[in-house]
Motif scaffolding. Sequence first.
Motif, PDB file in Angstrom:
ATOM      1  N   UNK A 440       0.821  -1.214   0.000  1.00  0.00           N
ATOM      2  CA  UNK A 440       0.000   0.000   0.000  1.00  0.00           C
ATOM      3  C   UNK A 440       0.857   1.267   0.000  1.00  0.00           C
ATOM      4  N   UNK A 441       0.462   2.214  -0.821  1.00  0.00           N
ATOM      5  CA  UNK A 441       1.132   3.518  -0.881  1.00  0.00           C
ATOM      6  C   UNK A 441       0.114   4.579  -0.488  1.00  0.00           C
ATOM      7  N   UNK A 442       0.470   5.421   0.441  1.00  0.00           N
ATOM      8  CA  UNK A 442      -0.436   6.477   0.889  1.00  0.00           C
ATOM      9  C   UNK A 442      -0.566   7.530  -0.210  1.00  0.00           C
ATOM     10  N   UNK A 443      -1.779   7.967  -0.439  1.00  0.00           N
ATOM     11  CA  UNK A 443      -2.014   8.911  -1.537  1.00  0.00           C
ATOM     12  C   UNK A 443      -1.162  10.164  -1.380  1.00  0.00           C
ATOM     13  N   UNK A 444      -0.733  10.684  -2.516  1.00  0.00           N
ATOM     14  CA  UNK A 444       0.124  11.851  -2.537  1.00  0.00           C
ATOM     15  C   UNK A 444       1.054  11.802  -3.736  1.00  0.00           C
ATOM     16  N   UNK A 445       1.905  12.811  -3.882  1.00  0.00           N
ATOM     17  CA  UNK A 445       2.844  12.874  -4.997  1.00  0.00           C
ATOM     18  C   UNK A 445       4.199  12.332  -4.570  1.00  0.00           C
ATOM     19  N   UNK A 446       4.727  11.443  -5.393  1.00  0.00           N
ATOM     20  CA  UNK A 446       5.983  10.771  -5.079  1.00  0.00           C
ATOM     21  C   UNK A 446       6.928  10.783  -6.280  1.00  0.00           C
ATOM     22  N   UNK A 447       8.221  10.854  -5.986  1.00  0.00           N
ATOM     23  CA  UNK A 447       9.220  10.538  -6.995  1.00  0.00           C
ATOM     24  C   UNK A 447       9.440   9.023  -6.970  1.00  0.00           C
ATOM     25  N   UNK A 448       9.534   8.436  -8.148  1.00  0.00           N
ATOM     26  CA  UNK A 448       9.635   6.987  -8.267  1.00  0.00           C
ATOM     27  C   UNK A 448      11.024   6.626  -8.766  1.00  0.00           C
ATOM     28  N   UNK A 449      11.749   5.854  -7.955  1.00  0.00           N
ATOM     29  CA  UNK A 449      13.127   5.459  -8.254  1.00  0.00           C
ATOM     30  C   UNK A 449      13.197   3.954  -8.491  1.00  0.00           C
ATOM     31  N   UNK A 450      13.734   3.548  -9.626  1.00  0.00           N
ATOM     32  CA  UNK A 450      13.961   2.140  -9.930  1.00  0.00           C
ATOM     33  C   UNK A 450      15.405   1.817  -9.571  1.00  0.00           C
ATOM     34  N   UNK A 451      15.598   0.926  -8.621  1.00  0.00           N
ATOM     35  CA  UNK A 451      16.931   0.577  -8.119  1.00  0.00           C
ATOM     36  C   UNK A 451      17.291  -0.820  -8.619  1.00  0.00           C
ATOM     37  N   UNK A 452      18.281  -0.885  -9.467  1.00  0.00           N
ATOM     38  CA  UNK A 452      18.591  -2.130 -10.161  1.00  0.00           C
ATOM     39  C   UNK A 452      20.097  -2.395 -10.151  1.00  0.00           C
ATOM     40  N   UNK A 453      20.453  -3.589 -10.602  1.00  0.00           N
ATOM     41  CA  UNK A 453      21.856  -3.989 -10.700  1.00  0.00           C
ATOM     42  C   UNK A 453      22.204  -4.094 -12.180  1.00  0.00           C
ATOM     43  N   UNK A 454      23.069  -3.219 -12.634  1.00  0.00           N
ATOM     44  CA  UNK A 454      23.391  -3.164 -14.065  1.00  0.00           C
ATOM     45  C   UNK A 454      24.131  -4.425 -14.504  1.00  0.00           C
ATOM     46  N   UNK A 455      23.661  -4.972 -15.635  1.00  0.00           N
ATOM     47  CA  UNK A 455      24.331  -6.124 -16.258  1.00  0.00           C
ATOM     48  C   UNK A 455      24.173  -6.020 -17.762  1.00  0.00           C
ATOM     49  N   UNK A 456      25.183  -6.539 -18.474  1.00  0.00           N
ATOM     50  CA  UNK A 456      25.093  -6.711 -19.918  1.00  0.00           C
ATOM     51  C   UNK A 456      25.310  -8.185 -20.227  1.00  0.00           C
ATOM     52  N   UNK A 457      24.317  -8.786 -20.820  1.00  0.00           N
ATOM     53  CA  UNK A 457      24.420 -10.208 -21.147  1.00  0.00           C
ATOM     54  C   UNK A 457      25.508 -10.426 -22.203  1.00  0.00           C
ATOM     55  N   UNK A 458      25.670  -9.458 -23.085  1.00  0.00           N
ATOM     56  CA  UNK A 458      26.755  -9.470 -24.069  1.00  0.00           C
ATOM     57  C   UNK A 458      27.174  -8.031 -24.294  1.00  0.00           C
ATOM     58  N   UNK A 459      28.265  -7.846 -24.986  1.00  0.00           N
ATOM     59  CA  UNK A 459      28.788  -6.494 -25.159  1.00  0.00           C
ATOM     60  C   UNK A 459      27.796  -5.575 -25.864  1.00  0.00           C
TER      61      UNK A 459
END
Length: 567
Positions: A440-459
């Motif tokens: 649940x997210x409380x109503x309001x305005x939010x900045x949304x950040x996607x936190x990931x682990x960078x990978x390249x399967x090939x060059x």
Amino acid sequence: MNNKVLFILLVSIFFSTSMMITGCKKSEINPYTTGDVNIVGYLEKNIDSFSLFKQILDRTGNSAFLNAYGAYTIFAPTNSGVKTWLTKINAATVDAADMTKLQDMVKFHLLVDTITTSAFKDGKLPVPTMLGQFLVTGVGAKGGVSSYLVNRQAMISKSNIKVGNGIIHVIDNVLEPSTLTIAKQLEAKAEYSIFVQAMKETGYYDLLNTVDADTTKRWMTVIAESNKAFADSGITSYSMLKAKYSKTSNPSNTNDSLHMYMAYHILSGIKFLGDIITSPSHQTLQPQEVVSVQLKDQEVVLNEVEFNGVFEKGITVNRTSSDNAATNGVWHDAQAHFTLKFRKPTALFWEVTTFSEILKLPAYYKKQNYTWTRQSESDQPLKDIVWGWGPLAGTNTITYYYNSSSSNSITGYGAVNFDAIQMPMGLPNRPIWWELTTPPIIKGKYKVWICYIQRKQSSGSNELCQVSINGDVMPNTMNFTQTRPSGTDPELEAIGWKRYTESTNAIYAGRLVGVYDFKTTKRQTIRFTPLNGTQNDNYLDMIQFIPIDDQSQYLPRFKTDGTKIYQ
């Protein structure tokens, strides 16, 4: 070829074809099926059981159209049931009964559709009766024998009788339609006197006492509280309820908390419990406020949530005293007192690896990898993480990935709790989108950040993704193959990036996809759709929703054990 020979030949072909079909497909035989008569014809063939109901159809002028072509479902009461009903309405015979009551009785037993018991569920039937009210079905027992129960008034003794113009279900009693509105039904029960007084003071009594001619506006659902539910929370009178909630001293004011309390107990539309449990939340008449729903051990539980690690126990709906049909909707009984909670927007630092299916596997959670594979396009192994089926169905998997070794170049350098979810994506043979349901997210305005682990399967790998929330496309894209740029925290934030973990390794990247205005406090959906590229090695660690008014968007950061740090 003469006519007799032709007839025999056609019959032979018919039976040969029938045998071929039944040899390939299982056929269910119902001993009560007959297609040689219509509804009235069936009643006439079984007149010993249905003479009184047939007489009612005749007197009300319904026999003609129920003996013609059509598609109907009728709940036909036997003579014993009709006799009991006639006595109840003080009519010695069918001819002595009030015509309006007879007409309404027929309409309430008739649906303009063919509904077999396969469509029955614990709740209302999919279409209303010709009287405009819905029938409710469930399972009951009589004489030690289980059968379908209709409106808690009649048992079905024979079901799914197929006739030329529809379906007949034989019942042992007459079904009686609701004659009172939700407001009148609750007012007639002394045990709801506090709730009813609140309805009157806030102005909602009049709304709940109205049967709108427009059926698209007529139906409402109320979750009522009994005096006992109030008393268990220390409220023993309406004056105490008003003193607790009414801050303007005018409960009819839409900004008054008591008015909001009542609005929060009313849902638009007619929703029996069987309907309520089909959705995780329902909009109330209080703007932008919902009640959340869970089915736990066959109990319907409202508003049981966890906000920022704090568990809030929900309110159970009393099944036995709910599903009360009225002329303008239905009402249910809450086991305890509840009201809406006013919360200010609060940051959600969501570890996407904490989904229920992995938490139920202690041998794997925070220990080792585990992979789920979709066996078919209709198969979705996880409740809150779903994905679009790749056209070639080559890689349709999701992996809970865990490795705490410092030499591991994925999670081992600094992922939160050393884990992530691996989401293959991209045409033609990988999932074509991923959708996650948030806490649940409380109503309001939010900045949304996607936190990931960078990978390249090939060059040459590239995995550019569009992110959407509740179907709305966010302004910024993100790319699982892109490392975090260098720079100070303010410099990174200015260009839509941040360092979300204690590790300084650039593979741990926080990407801002935009600002979203959540209008309602509830669980939301977030979707990743690849725009370019395809690879298996897409690792998602966290998604952070941080109110735009928070002073810092890049703090706290997280240690590998999940601890927050503010530096």
